[in-house]
Design a protein around this motif. Structure first.
Motif, PDB file in Angstrom:
ATOM      1  N   SER A  17       9.238  18.892  10.914  1.00  0.00           N
ATOM      2  CA  SER A  17       8.442  17.735  11.342  1.00  0.00           C
ATOM      3  C   SER A  17       6.951  17.912  11.140  1.00  0.00           C
ATOM      4  CB  SER A  17       8.726  17.416  12.796  1.00  0.00           C
ATOM      5  OG  SER A  17       8.747  18.606  13.543  1.00  0.00           O
ATOM      6  N   ALA A  21       3.587  19.056   7.035  1.00  0.00           N
ATOM      7  CA  ALA A  21       3.057  17.793   6.516  1.00  0.00           C
ATOM      8  C   ALA A  21       1.769  18.122   5.774  1.00  0.00           C
ATOM      9  CB  ALA A  21       2.772  16.836   7.662  1.00  0.00           C
ATOM     10  N   LEU A 108      -4.878   6.529  13.605  1.00  0.00           N
ATOM     11  CA  LEU A 108      -4.229   5.242  13.851  1.00  0.00           C
ATOM     12  C   LEU A 108      -5.001   4.422  14.865  1.00  0.00           C
ATOM     13  CD1 LEU A 108      -1.759   3.460  13.288  1.00  0.00           C
ATOM     14  CD2 LEU A 108      -0.864   4.269  15.442  1.00  0.00           C
ATOM     15  N   ILE A 111      -7.992   2.934  13.210  1.00  0.00           N
ATOM     16  CA  ILE A 111      -7.693   1.780  12.361  1.00  0.00           C
ATOM     17  C   ILE A 111      -7.461   0.552  13.233  1.00  0.00           C
ATOM     18  CG2 ILE A 111      -6.085   0.778  10.713  1.00  0.00           C
ATOM     19  CD1 ILE A 111      -5.602   3.474   9.605  1.00  0.00           C
ATOM     20  N   LEU A 183      -5.038   8.575   6.497  1.00  0.00           N
ATOM     21  CA  LEU A 183      -3.682   8.522   7.035  1.00  0.00           C
ATOM     22  C   LEU A 183      -2.660   8.524   5.907  1.00  0.00           C
ATOM     23  CD1 LEU A 183      -2.277   8.330   9.744  1.00  0.00           C
ATOM     24  CD2 LEU A 183      -2.278   5.872   9.508  1.00  0.00           C
ATOM     25  N   HIS A 184      -2.979   7.793   4.856  1.00  0.00           N
ATOM     26  CA  HIS A 184      -2.068   7.688   3.715  1.00  0.00           C
ATOM     27  C   HIS A 184      -1.862   9.034   3.040  1.00  0.00           C
ATOM     28  CE1 HIS A 184      -0.870   4.827   0.209  1.00  0.00           C
ATOM     29  NE2 HIS A 184       0.084   5.640   0.559  1.00  0.00           N
ATOM     30  N   ARG A 186      -1.796  11.819   4.405  1.00  0.00           N
ATOM     31  CA  ARG A 186      -1.034  12.752   5.213  1.00  0.00           C
ATOM     32  C   ARG A 186       0.460  12.502   5.162  1.00  0.00           C
ATOM     33  NH1 ARG A 186      -4.335  15.108   9.552  1.00  0.00           N
ATOM     34  NH2 ARG A 186      -6.445  14.695   8.854  1.00  0.00           N
ATOM     35  N   VAL A 187       0.864  11.427   4.454  1.00  0.00           N
ATOM     36  CA  VAL A 187       2.290  11.112   4.388  1.00  0.00           C
ATOM     37  C   VAL A 187       2.942  12.076   3.414  1.00  0.00           C
ATOM     38  CG1 VAL A 187       3.931   9.380   3.622  1.00  0.00           C
ATOM     39  CG2 VAL A 187       1.960   8.706   4.946  1.00  0.00           C
ATOM     40  N   PRO A 188       4.001  12.788   3.845  1.00  0.00           N
ATOM     41  CA  PRO A 188       4.633  13.723   2.914  1.00  0.00           C
ATOM     42  C   PRO A 188       5.347  12.954   1.806  1.00  0.00           C
ATOM     43  CG  PRO A 188       5.839  13.659   4.969  1.00  0.00           C
ATOM     44  CD  PRO A 188       4.633  12.801   5.167  1.00  0.00           C
TER      45      PRO A 188
ATOM     46  N   GLU B  13      17.669  16.878   9.296  1.00  0.00           N
ATOM     47  CA  GLU B  13      16.845  16.222   8.302  1.00  0.00           C
ATOM     48  C   GLU B  13      17.487  14.951   7.796  1.00  0.00           C
ATOM     49  OE1 GLU B  13      13.685  17.617   5.223  1.00  0.00           O
ATOM     50  OE2 GLU B  13      15.463  16.510   4.723  1.00  0.00           O
ATOM     51  N   LYS B 110       2.792   3.582  -4.850  1.00  0.00           N
ATOM     52  CA  LYS B 110       1.767   4.050  -3.933  1.00  0.00           C
ATOM     53  C   LYS B 110       0.418   3.368  -4.173  1.00  0.00           C
ATOM     54  CE  LYS B 110       1.213   7.975  -1.119  1.00  0.00           C
ATOM     55  NZ  LYS B 110       0.952   9.394  -1.028  1.00  0.00           N
ATOM     56  N   GLN B 186       0.119   0.783   8.756  1.00  0.00           N
ATOM     57  CA  GLN B 186      -0.506   2.012   9.236  1.00  0.00           C
ATOM     58  C   GLN B 186       0.322   2.643  10.333  1.00  0.00           C
ATOM     59  OE1 GLN B 186      -2.943   2.556   7.284  1.00  0.00           O
ATOM     60  NE2 GLN B 186      -2.943   0.460   6.537  1.00  0.00           N
ATOM     61  N   LEU B 187       0.929   1.803  11.177  1.00  0.00           N
ATOM     62  CA  LEU B 187       1.805   2.301  12.239  1.00  0.00           C
ATOM     63  C   LEU B 187       2.985   3.043  11.634  1.00  0.00           C
ATOM     64  CD1 LEU B 187       1.664   1.754  15.326  1.00  0.00           C
ATOM     65  CD2 LEU B 187       3.473   0.140  14.988  1.00  0.00           C
ATOM     66  N   ARG B 189       3.039   4.409   8.698  1.00  0.00           N
ATOM     67  CA  ARG B 189       2.602   5.645   8.045  1.00  0.00           C
ATOM     68  C   ARG B 189       2.408   6.753   9.049  1.00  0.00           C
ATOM     69  NH1 ARG B 189      -1.470   3.025   4.434  1.00  0.00           N
ATOM     70  NH2 ARG B 189      -0.034   1.869   3.150  1.00  0.00           N
ATOM     71  N   LEU B 190       1.969   6.395  10.272  1.00  0.00           N
ATOM     72  CA  LEU B 190       1.829   7.430  11.294  1.00  0.00           C
ATOM     73  C   LEU B 190       3.186   8.010  11.623  1.00  0.00           C
ATOM     74  CD1 LEU B 190      -0.085   8.882  13.213  1.00  0.00           C
ATOM     75  CD2 LEU B 190       0.638   7.299  14.949  1.00  0.00           C
ATOM     76  N   GLN B 192       5.600   8.235   9.633  1.00  0.00           N
ATOM     77  CA  GLN B 192       6.034   9.038   8.501  1.00  0.00           C
ATOM     78  C   GLN B 192       5.388  10.411   8.498  1.00  0.00           C
ATOM     79  OE1 GLN B 192       5.118   6.314   5.210  1.00  0.00           O
ATOM     80  NE2 GLN B 192       7.156   6.746   4.467  1.00  0.00           N
ATOM     81  N   THR B 193       4.170  10.525   9.085  1.00  0.00           N
ATOM     82  CA  THR B 193       3.515  11.821   9.036  1.00  0.00           C
ATOM     83  C   THR B 193       4.068  12.770  10.082  1.00  0.00           C
ATOM     84  OG1 THR B 193       1.814  11.137  10.568  1.00  0.00           O
ATOM     85  CG2 THR B 193       1.339  10.841   8.251  1.00  0.00           C
ATOM     86  N   THR B 194       4.673  12.222  11.174  1.00  0.00           N
ATOM     87  CA  THR B 194       5.129  13.126  12.247  1.00  0.00           C
ATOM     88  C   THR B 194       6.612  13.411  12.143  1.00  0.00           C
ATOM     89  OG1 THR B 194       5.462  11.205  13.626  1.00  0.00           O
ATOM     90  CG2 THR B 194       3.389  12.355  13.861  1.00  0.00           C
TER      91      THR B 194
END
Lengths: 189, 194
Positions: A17, A21, A108, A111, A183-184, A186-188, B13, B110, B186-187, B189-190, B192-194
């Motif tokens: 998780s 990242a 976030l 934004i 933010l973008h 940081r997206v894997p 996963e 993208k 954006q929500l 994407r957040l 997706q990062t965690t």
């Protein structure tokens, strides 16, 4: 034996998780500078329009103040809110530079609140700009006479204030862009 | 034991990836629905104010002894620059909503997301500023301003003012929709990062 004290990346080869990242782009220093610019723009706008009172004697003394138009009152209120907001978020941004763990979530929130403040600043700029334009050019269809030929100092102050508020809204747009970009990134994949 | 651990990671996963995929499709549907709504709202706002016209007969007294002359006076939306800006901004937002809707229906790459986010912010700023200008000038028409001797006009042109008010309200809803469109990805994407 050598394999036991190697770092664990061979077992944990898939990204879990938050461990792997991508670090993403760190534009927080730029963020702090832009927020300070937003604060400066809001402060300058409010001060310039509030000190723009002018009295002309035609022949009775007739003053022109920003309070006489609800559009300008809204403009001052909205930009004061934006100035207060920019102080708070500059401090939050500085705090995030010290504690890097908070960065993604803070992006976030930035934004979200930046978008709301963009709405407020843009509407204030439009409001004051629209009324100032009527004051500048007049409108013969509705018999509204122009006043800027009489009140030149007041009009100059209002014009400068609206221009600086426009700069403030551009700064807010840039802030949203860099937060979204950070933010973008940081997206894997 | 290592194989067991690897297997458990695969399961975790897999379910995480599935959860994200479901979440992603919900967000994508919401995005398309919001874009359609934004297109409709801005279109209706532009059309309602664009089709707004009213003629009123105004008595004008030239000489005291003679009866007043009745002059027809028209109120059209393009007599006020703020309303011209309002219609222009709503038309631009409507066009942008159509284009981004068509772009989003295809495969999402993208660079497309970056461009859409960039243009979305500009549209939010444009729409909110045009709403502010039109509301300010509409309020001037409604109440007038005694300090600069700008008389109110809505007592004569009631229907015109009502239609303008309706259009402004619809455009305000459209601007809020654009704001939601900016915030929703954006929500996601957040998440997706965690």
């Amino acid at each position: 034996m050598a394999s036991t004290d190697k770092p664990v990346d061979t077992e944990y080869s898939r990204p879990t998780s938050s461990a792997q990242a991508p670090a993403g782009v760190d534009l927080f220093k730029f963020d702090v500078i832009l927020r300070f610019l937003l604060f400066a723009a809001s402060l300058v706008s409010v001060v310039v329009i509030v000190t723009g009172n002018e009295t002309k004697y035609i022949p009775l003394p007739r003053p022109a103040k920003f309070r006489y138009s609800p559009a300008f009152v809204y403009f001052v209120a909205a930009l004061s809110v934006a100035g207060l907001y920019s102080i708070i978020t500059t401090l939050a941004s500085l705090y995030a530079i010290k504690n890097p763990a908070l960065k993604a979530k803070l992006l976030l929130y930035f934004i979200l609140w930046d978008a709301l403040i963009l709405g407020i600043i843009a509407s204030a700029t439009g409001t004051a700009g629209g009324v100032a334009y009527v004051g500048l050019k007049g409108n013969k269809h509705v018999n509204w006479n122009k006043i800027c030929n009489v009140y030149d100092k007041f009009c100059r102050h209002v014009g400068a204030s609206v221009a600086v508020a426009l700069f403030g809204s551009i700064v807010t747009v840039l802030l949203i862009w860099i937060s979204a970009y950070s933010l973008h990134s940081r997206v894997p994949k | 034991m290592e194989g067991q651990r690897k297997g458990s990671f695969n399961v975790m996963e897999g379910s995480e990836a599935n959860g994200k995929r479901w979440c992603g499709s919900v967000v994508r549907t919401c995005d398309l629905v919001l874009r359609l709504l934004a297109f409709l709202l801005t279109l209706v706002a532009a059309v309602v104010i664009g089709a707004d016209k009213q003629t009123a007969v105004v008595p004008i007294k030239l000489v005291e002894s003679m009866p007043p002359l009745y002059v027809p006076v028209a109120a059209k939306w393009h007599y006020l620059s703020a309303f011209v800006y309002f219609v222009g901004a709503n038309a631009m937002a409507c066009t942008y909503a159509t284009l981004s809707l068509l772009l989003s229906l295809g495969k999402r790459r993208k660079w497309m997301e970056t461009v859409i986010t960039v243009l979305d912010t500009l549209m939010v700023a444009l729409l909110f500023s045009s709403n502010g200008a039109a509301i300010a000038v509409g309020l001037l028409g409604l109440q007038g301003n005694s300090h600069v001797h700008w008389n109110k006009v809505c007592n004569m042109f009631g229907k015109f003012c009502d239609q303008v008010a309706a259009s402004l309200f619809i455009s305000l809803l459209g601007s809020i929709t654009f704001l939601l469109l900016l915030l929703l990805p954006q929500l996601f994407r957040l998440k997706q990062t965690t």
